[in-house]
Motif scaffolding. Sequence first.
Motif, PDB file in Angstrom:
ATOM      1  N   THR A  19      -5.144   5.893   3.628  1.00 39.86           N
ATOM      2  CA  THR A  19      -4.447   4.604   3.702  1.00 39.86           C
ATOM      3  C   THR A  19      -3.848   4.391   5.083  1.00 39.86           C
TER       4      THR A  19
ATOM      5  N   SER B  50      -9.750   3.772  -1.550  1.00 40.07           N
ATOM      6  CA  SER B  50      -9.247   3.507  -2.900  1.00 40.07           C
ATOM      7  C   SER B  50      -7.861   2.891  -2.784  1.00 40.07           C
ATOM      8  N   PRO B  51      -7.784   1.575  -2.561  1.00 33.75           N
ATOM      9  CA  PRO B  51      -6.482   0.940  -2.358  1.00 33.75           C
ATOM     10  C   PRO B  51      -5.510   1.241  -3.495  1.00 33.75           C
ATOM     11  N   THR B  52      -4.395   1.855  -3.123  1.00 37.93           N
ATOM     12  CA  THR B  52      -3.363   2.279  -4.074  1.00 37.93           C
ATOM     13  C   THR B  52      -2.059   1.637  -3.643  1.00 37.93           C
TER      14      THR B  52
ATOM     15  N   LEU C 194       0.835  -1.188   0.000  1.00 32.16           N
ATOM     16  CA  LEU C 194       0.000   0.000   0.000  1.00 32.16           C
ATOM     17  C   LEU C 194       0.880   1.252   0.000  1.00 32.16           C
TER      18      LEU C 194
ATOM     19  N   THR D   8     -10.057   1.749  -7.480  1.00 33.57           N
ATOM     20  CA  THR D   8     -10.713   2.879  -6.833  1.00 33.57           C
ATOM     21  C   THR D   8     -12.233   2.780  -6.932  1.00 33.57           C
TER      22      THR D   8
ATOM     23  N   MET E 299      -5.434  -6.249  -8.963  1.00 33.98           N
ATOM     24  CA  MET E 299      -6.459  -5.238  -8.679  1.00 33.98           C
ATOM     25  C   MET E 299      -7.860  -5.789  -8.959  1.00 33.98           C
TER      26      MET E 299
ATOM     27  N   ILE F 130      -5.306  10.397  -0.239  1.00 33.55           N
ATOM     28  CA  ILE F 130      -5.189   8.948  -0.429  1.00 33.55           C
ATOM     29  C   ILE F 130      -4.226   8.357   0.600  1.00 33.55           C
TER      30      ILE F 130
ATOM     31  N   TYR G 289      -3.192   1.664 -13.546  1.00 32.12           N
ATOM     32  CA  TYR G 289      -1.783   1.329 -13.317  1.00 32.12           C
ATOM     33  C   TYR G 289      -0.923   2.281 -14.132  1.00 32.12           C
TER      34      TYR G 289
ATOM     35  N   MET H  46       2.987   1.762 -10.012  1.00 34.37           N
ATOM     36  CA  MET H  46       1.893   1.832  -9.061  1.00 34.37           C
ATOM     37  C   MET H  46       0.632   1.296  -9.704  1.00 34.37           C
ATOM     38  N   SER H  47      -0.325   0.922  -8.865  1.00 26.99           N
ATOM     39  CA  SER H  47      -1.596   0.398  -9.339  1.00 26.99           C
ATOM     40  C   SER H  47      -2.650   0.693  -8.287  1.00 26.99           C
ATOM     41  N   ALA H  48      -3.906   0.752  -8.714  1.00 29.09           N
ATOM     42  CA  ALA H  48      -4.980   1.059  -7.768  1.00 29.09           C
ATOM     43  C   ALA H  48      -6.287   0.449  -8.237  1.00 29.09           C
TER      44      ALA H  48
END
Length: 196
Positions: A65, A77-79, A22, A96, A128, A61, A109, A92-94
Amino acid sequence: MSYSKLKSGEAIPFHTDLTIQLVQRSDLEDIFAMFDDERVNKYLFFAPSDISVYQAFFDPIVANTEEAVQKGVWPDSPTFVIRSLEGKYMGMSAVTQVMFHDGNHEVGYQLPVKAWGQGIATAACKLMIAIGFDELKSHKVSADCYQSNIGSYKTLERCGFVQEGCQKDYFKTEIGFDDKLYYGMTKPQYQALYFN
């Protein structure tokens, strides 16, 4: 896969010789540097921008988190940030939440150029999707991209997304206009693709 360590903010093994975790405040410098690379940001409608724009987007964000990790729940919104075992930033990827649409999530991403062509985006996208459906209880997971971003839409298709639409001349670019491609996956499509 057990997501407990990932949800608790720990880095876990990912893809080949990478970790995923995260997002943390210390990751922002690497993320912002990626956004300023013209080879990356030609596919990002929000970049390049002043750092204050990036900061205003990411500060909430990161704060959410940090709070979620303390409570033992998923962020709104897990990032996630992907790094090599040596700590080198690899993207990075999310997944949302779509505003006002409970059960709808979007996958995104962004990878620095050094991470392109290694299957990292595909692995991140699949993770994701799984988090969206298995953990966040999505009934629909969507994504979109520039039509000229062949790598991105090929990634979505490899992960089982179906193109659901195209908006002509949506993005203004330095050389004209580009279409916006819409992709989606429902929970039954996910279950049929990933569990049969």
